[in-house]
Scaffold this active site. Structure first.
Site, PDB file in Angstrom:
ATOM      1  N   CYS A   1       0.830  -1.202   0.000  1.00  0.00           N
ATOM      2  CA  CYS A   1       0.000   0.000   0.000  1.00  0.00           C
ATOM      3  C   CYS A   1       0.872   1.262   0.000  1.00  0.00           C
ATOM      4  O   CYS A   1       1.504   1.572  -0.993  1.00  0.00           O
ATOM      5  CB  CYS A   1      -0.984  -0.023   1.159  1.00  0.00           C
ATOM      6  SG  CYS A   1      -2.358   1.138   0.959  1.00  0.00           S
TER       7      CYS A   1
ATOM      8  N   HIS B   1      -3.818  -5.490   0.914  1.00  0.00           N
ATOM      9  CA  HIS B   1      -3.700  -5.796   2.339  1.00  0.00           C
ATOM     10  C   HIS B   1      -4.198  -7.217   2.583  1.00  0.00           C
ATOM     11  O   HIS B   1      -5.058  -7.720   1.872  1.00  0.00           O
ATOM     12  CB  HIS B   1      -4.541  -4.832   3.171  1.00  0.00           C
ATOM     13  CG  HIS B   1      -4.018  -3.434   3.210  1.00  0.00           C
ATOM     14  ND1 HIS B   1      -3.080  -3.023   4.122  1.00  0.00           N
ATOM     15  CD2 HIS B   1      -4.312  -2.355   2.449  1.00  0.00           C
ATOM     16  CE1 HIS B   1      -2.808  -1.735   3.929  1.00  0.00           C
ATOM     17  NE2 HIS B   1      -3.546  -1.307   2.926  1.00  0.00           N
TER      18      HIS B   1
END
Length: 250
Positions: free
Chosen positions: A63, A184
């Site tokens: 991310c 994630h």
């Protein structure tokens, strides 16, 4: 990852603590731009480059960490800074990220890409096919990332888009030493996690372990433990009465 018997996870805040681990992971962040400034202030770019030269096998970005690996961070709407502007990224992948006002929050599922760099660094695990390694997780980020030289990198995943089509997500260098993704929960995928770790093991001359535990089962076990603690700490009869819910069968 900490629950794997063959891993030791360290969290470091200064470059001198980094050393030469097998893998360096730049995790997600609440403010990519500010945290990238911090990494530079602490001398992390130089320390990471030195670690890769000494023998660190992979540098991974998740991310916000993925965004940092690119060429530039663009903030035209002053989402992460006081004023619109841009920052130089770490320059390890041919990407640029533009921060948007609207946050992306989606669940994602798909397969490891056929040319996956994630498992390329050593071992028989590198021969695993995308069909053998499904993946699921979620995305939550403010930016959109553009690949400026797709021919120089390889995609990590083929994820199902809103229209049902498969879309490329995540990029890595051809030899698999630097890679990043918005996904994630990546390491909650048991088969993928172990294939990745076993590939690293084999690159060091160690035998693979194979599957060691179920992340989903461990997560449910922790939820049950939390629920037991709540029940032991609160007057559940009073709470059920306030809610107008019968305790029968509970």
């Amino acid at each position: 990852m900490e629950d794997e018997p063959d891993t030791a996870v360290r969290y470091v805040s200064t470059a001198v603590e980094l050393g030469t681990p097998d893998v360096i992971i730049l995790p997600g962040t609440k403010n990519t731009a500010a945290d990238l400034d911090y990494l530079r202030e602490q001398g992390f770019p130089e320390a990471i480059a030195a670690a890769l030269n000494r023998g660190t096998r992979q540098l991974a970005g998740i991310c916000g960490g993925y965004q940092m690996l690119g060429l530039k961070l663009l903030d035209p709407h002053a989402v992460e800074s006081a004023e619109p502007g841009e920052r130089e990224g770490l320059g390890l992948l041919p990407l640029s990220t533009s921060f948007l006002r609207q946050k992306t929050t989606v669940r994602a599922s798909g397969l490891l890409a056929q040319d996956h760099p994630l498992l390329l660094y050593g071992g028989e695990a590198a021969s695993a096919t995308a069909a053998e390694l499904p993946v699921e997780g979620y995305e939550i980020h403010m930016g959109t990332t553009t690949n400026h030289d797709p021919a120089s990198v390889r995609s990590l995943f083929q994820l199902k888009g809103p229209d049902g089509s498969m879309q490329q997500e995540g990029w890595g260098t051809p030899e698999g030493r630097v890679w990043g993704t918005y996904l994630h929960g990546l390491f909650h995928n048991d088969a993928l996690r172990r294939a990745w770790l076993d590939g690293l093991r084999q690159s060091k001359g160690l035998a693979p372990l194979g599957q060691t535990f179920s992340a989903a089962a461990l997560r449910e076990q922790e939820f049950d433990r939390l629920a037991d603690t709540v029940r032991a700490s609160l007057d559940m009869a009073a709470i059920y009465e306030i809610m107008g819910v019968s305790q029968q069968g509970r």
